[in-house]
Enzyme design. Sequence first.
Site, short mmCIF file in Angstrom:
data_model
loop_
_atom_site.label_atom_id
_atom_site.label_comp_id
_atom_site.label_asym_id
_atom_site.label_seq_id
_atom_site.Cartn_x
_atom_site.Cartn_y
_atom_site.Cartn_z
N ARG A 1 0.69 -1.03 0.10
CA ARG A 1 -0.03 0.64 -0.11
C ARG A 1 0.49 1.22 -0.24
O ARG A 1 0.34 2.26 -0.40
CB ARG A 1 -0.82 0.14 0.91
CG ARG A 1 -2.19 -0.85 1.24
CD ARG A 1 -3.51 -0.71 2.32
NE ARG A 1 -4.00 -1.30 2.01
CZ ARG A 1 -5.10 -2.31 2.80
NH1 ARG A 1 -5.20 -2.21 4.33
NH2 ARG A 1 -6.38 -2.85 1.82
N LYS B 1 -18.49 -18.65 -0.05
CA LYS B 1 -20.25 -19.16 0.24
C LYS B 1 -20.96 -17.52 -1.09
O LYS B 1 -20.37 -16.75 -1.45
CB LYS B 1 -20.77 -18.28 1.68
CG LYS B 1 -20.88 -19.05 2.66
CD LYS B 1 -20.75 -18.31 3.40
CE LYS B 1 -20.62 -18.97 5.01
NZ LYS B 1 -21.49 -18.63 6.02
N GLY C 1 -10.11 -9.14 -2.30
CA GLY C 1 -9.84 -10.38 -0.89
C GLY C 1 -8.65 -11.37 -1.20
O GLY C 1 -7.84 -11.47 -1.69
N GLY D 1 -12.66 -4.53 -0.21
CA GLY D 1 -14.54 -3.73 0.20
C GLY D 1 -14.76 -3.19 -1.42
O GLY D 1 -15.77 -3.50 -1.57
P1 AMP Z 1 -14.71 -15.09 -0.25
O1 AMP Z 1 -13.80 -14.40 1.27
O2 AMP Z 1 -15.76 -15.52 0.44
O3 AMP Z 1 -13.44 -15.13 -1.17
O4 AMP Z 1 -14.18 -16.97 0.15
C1 AMP Z 1 -12.45 -16.85 0.51
C2 AMP Z 1 -12.54 -18.65 1.15
O5 AMP Z 1 -13.04 -19.10 0.39
C3 AMP Z 1 -10.87 -18.76 0.90
O6 AMP Z 1 -10.57 -18.85 2.50
C4 AMP Z 1 -11.01 -20.11 0.97
O7 AMP Z 1 -10.18 -21.13 1.23
C5 AMP Z 1 -12.73 -20.65 1.02
N1 AMP Z 1 -13.00 -22.15 -0.06
C6 AMP Z 1 -13.16 -21.42 -1.55
N2 AMP Z 1 -13.56 -22.89 -1.26
C7 AMP Z 1 -14.02 -23.73 -0.99
C8 AMP Z 1 -14.48 -25.34 -0.59
N3 AMP Z 1 -14.80 -25.85 -1.95
N4 AMP Z 1 -15.12 -25.32 0.32
C9 AMP Z 1 -14.65 -24.48 2.11
N5 AMP Z 1 -14.18 -23.04 1.46
C10 AMP Z 1 -13.83 -22.78 0.23
#
Ligand code: AMP
Length: 394
Positions: free
Chosen positions: A35, A197, A353, A376
Amino acid sequence: MRTLKQVNFKNERAIIRVDFNVPLNSKIQVTDRTRIEAAKPTIAYILSEGGSCILISHLGRPKGRDPKLSLENIYSTVSDTLGVQISFCKECIGEEAEAAASALKPGQVLMMENLRYHKQETEGDFNFSKQLSKLGTVYVNDAFGTAHRPHASTAIIAQFFENKKCFGKLLEKEVLAIDKIMKKGVAPILAVLGGAKVSSKITIIESLLDKVNHLIIGGGMVYTFIKAIGGRVGDSICELDYCEYALHLLKKAKQKGVVIHLPLDVLAGDDFSNDANQKIFNIMEIDDGWEGMDVGPRTIKKFHDLILKCKTILWNGPMGVFEFSNFAKGTISIGESISESTKGGAFSLVGGGDSVAAVKQFGLESKMSYISTGGGAMLESLEGKTLPGISALY
Ligand code: AMP
């Protein structure tokens, strides 16, 4: 968009809102200078044009004057990274701050204390903004990471500068990169979405359906879609409450002519750990006792072929649990495919992220067209929102 080039900085004192919210270790040392390096071009430009710089930033989320979060802790690292001697003021508003700022001569840099020592910063307080505005004669915003918040030093302060306000180089680059996806994308346009998710990506998916031709869905959120279309997901992460919604998205994509690409196969583990036993399943037929933790080899090939055909690519979210080295292959391969496509002329933006963390971890940083510095803020831009810190500059 008013850029640095459209402002005369000679003998002006530029207040630059930077994002020096850097990670610190237990010894309060900066562990990642990205940064600070990102702010360097703006500061160097203003100094070379005969101006002086007053750097304002937040660091962490202090409750009052927490000494661990004083910007004094990082200012020697800032000085070292910028290659410029800088001075530090223990306040960011008030008599002492104004005196230090007005004493600046062209070519000098002053860094002010943590803006968030004052709760008025995050409250977007008018009077606090007005006091901040007295530090300088021109306002430059180069803090993309906080541009989605209507804070005093980002959105509110800008009104005190009428025409003497502009985008810093970093903010300009971020906005242009987003525009290349959201407004000026060259078809075929692809979004690669992953992460844990569906529920956290709803608005992004909805907004992207109006912008892209293809949408790859990977990561943990796949299983909600698979469950929704009648597959067996075993013990994979799955949001049952969102199955309906997943079906709605698939239908909406079809209506809009967006092709959704789900994985064909999956690398599953019998435990959520790096050392879990592994088994490959057809994506629709995962046995109980197994959870999908990465995309499988047929999927990697299928996604690779598609990625190479696309001219504009957005990547947000890992393809699997990349933090576990035994389940990182899908994420690494997708990253490599995107870099290959970029080498062939595609524009690629990695934003938001964990995909940024993955790209850095796997050494693919220099192979992407642009990597966003703002989590964000990038996500809200992809959701199609106007960021208050940016609209205030127009
Ligand atoms: P996000 O912040 O929603 O982009 O999610 C990122 C996180 O999703 C990372 O820490 C990954 O470990 C997790 N992730 C990715 N694929 C999977 C999976 N198949 N099962 C559980 N967690 C996952």
